[in-house]
Design a protein around this motif. Structure first.
Motif, short mmCIF file in Angstrom:
data_model
loop_
_atom_site.label_atom_id
_atom_site.label_comp_id
_atom_site.label_asym_id
_atom_site.label_seq_id
_atom_site.Cartn_x
_atom_site.Cartn_y
_atom_site.Cartn_z
N ASN A 166 39.84 44.91 25.24
CA ASN A 166 39.68 46.04 26.16
C ASN A 166 38.80 45.68 27.35
OD1 ASN A 166 41.36 48.04 25.16
ND2 ASN A 166 39.83 48.81 23.74
N LYS A 167 37.75 44.90 27.10
CA LYS A 167 36.89 44.48 28.21
C LYS A 167 37.67 43.61 29.19
CE LYS A 167 32.33 44.63 26.03
NZ LYS A 167 31.17 43.82 25.61
N ARG A 168 38.46 42.67 28.67
CA ARG A 168 39.27 41.82 29.55
C ARG A 168 40.27 42.65 30.35
NH1 ARG A 168 39.76 38.52 24.99
NH2 ARG A 168 41.92 39.19 24.79
N CYS A 169 40.87 43.63 29.70
CA CYS A 169 41.83 44.50 30.39
C CYS A 169 41.16 45.30 31.51
CB CYS A 169 42.52 45.43 29.41
SG CYS A 169 43.68 44.61 28.30
N ALA A 225 39.65 43.91 38.88
CA ALA A 225 39.77 42.72 39.74
C ALA A 225 41.06 42.77 40.55
CB ALA A 225 39.73 41.46 38.89
N HIS A 226 42.14 43.21 39.94
CA HIS A 226 43.41 43.33 40.67
C HIS A 226 43.30 44.34 41.80
CE1 HIS A 226 47.75 43.26 41.28
NE2 HIS A 226 47.71 44.58 41.31
N ARG A 227 42.68 45.45 41.52
CA ARG A 227 42.52 46.47 42.55
C ARG A 227 41.64 45.96 43.69
NH1 ARG A 227 44.49 51.50 41.05
NH2 ARG A 227 43.21 52.50 42.63
N ILE A 228 40.56 45.27 43.36
CA ILE A 228 39.67 44.74 44.40
C ILE A 228 40.39 43.68 45.22
CG2 ILE A 228 37.57 43.34 44.73
CD1 ILE A 228 37.07 46.34 44.13
#
Length: 155
Positions: free
Chosen positions: A83-86, A92-95
């Motif tokens: 869950n932390k990786r997700c 990160a994808h949004r940034i």
């Protein structure tokens, strides 16, 4: 208990969208809540084991975790990490999309785009734009147009 599914759902939502879906605060909070539940379960197992270890004549150091409890502990730990990786991948994808958008639009965030971003993402975009603009103006190559062609010329 749902083991790591909420984080995966966030990433699937990103994959299905063309650009960025609306920031899903409810799912992010639910994923964090799931992490907290797994952490609490893990702590309960360790505490129960320590109580059993303190009852014995081991000097209060606690007994090793029984072999039958190790798979359960591993399952909770792996669910927490997943869950932390997700969550990290989601943010990160949004940034990364916001950074790319800054260079595509020269720092102009259109109003319709603001509706799909969280307040923190809008703040990030504006701060990133200020930083990039300051670097472009005050840097050693301040005379360059940093928003011109980002692809090299064809030969």
């Amino acid at each position: 208990m749902n083991y790591g599914q909420r984080g995966v759902d966030l990433l699937r939502e990103l994959k299905r969208s063309d650009w960025l879906p609306s920031y899903n605060e409810d799912s992010v909070r639910a994923t964090i809540q799931e992490i907290n539940l797994h952490t609490a379960e893990l702590h309960d197992i360790v505490r129960a084991n320590n109580r059993v270890g303190n009852d014995t004549a081991t000097g209060g150091g606690g007994a090793p975790v029984p072999i039958e409890m190790r798979p359960v502990m591993l399952l909770h730990e792996v669910s927490i990490k997943r869950n932390k990786r997700c969550l990290l991948a989601y943010h990160a994808h949004r940034i990364d999309k916001l950074r790319a958008l800054r260079w595509e639009t020269a720092g102009n965030l259109a109003t319709p785009m603001k509706f799909v971003l969280s307040e923190a993402e809008v703040d990030f975009f504006h701060e990133y734009d200020k930083l990039a603009s300051r670097h472009a103006i005050g840097g050693s190559m301040g005379g360059l147009d940093w928003n011109a062609d980002q692809n090299p010329p064809e030969e």
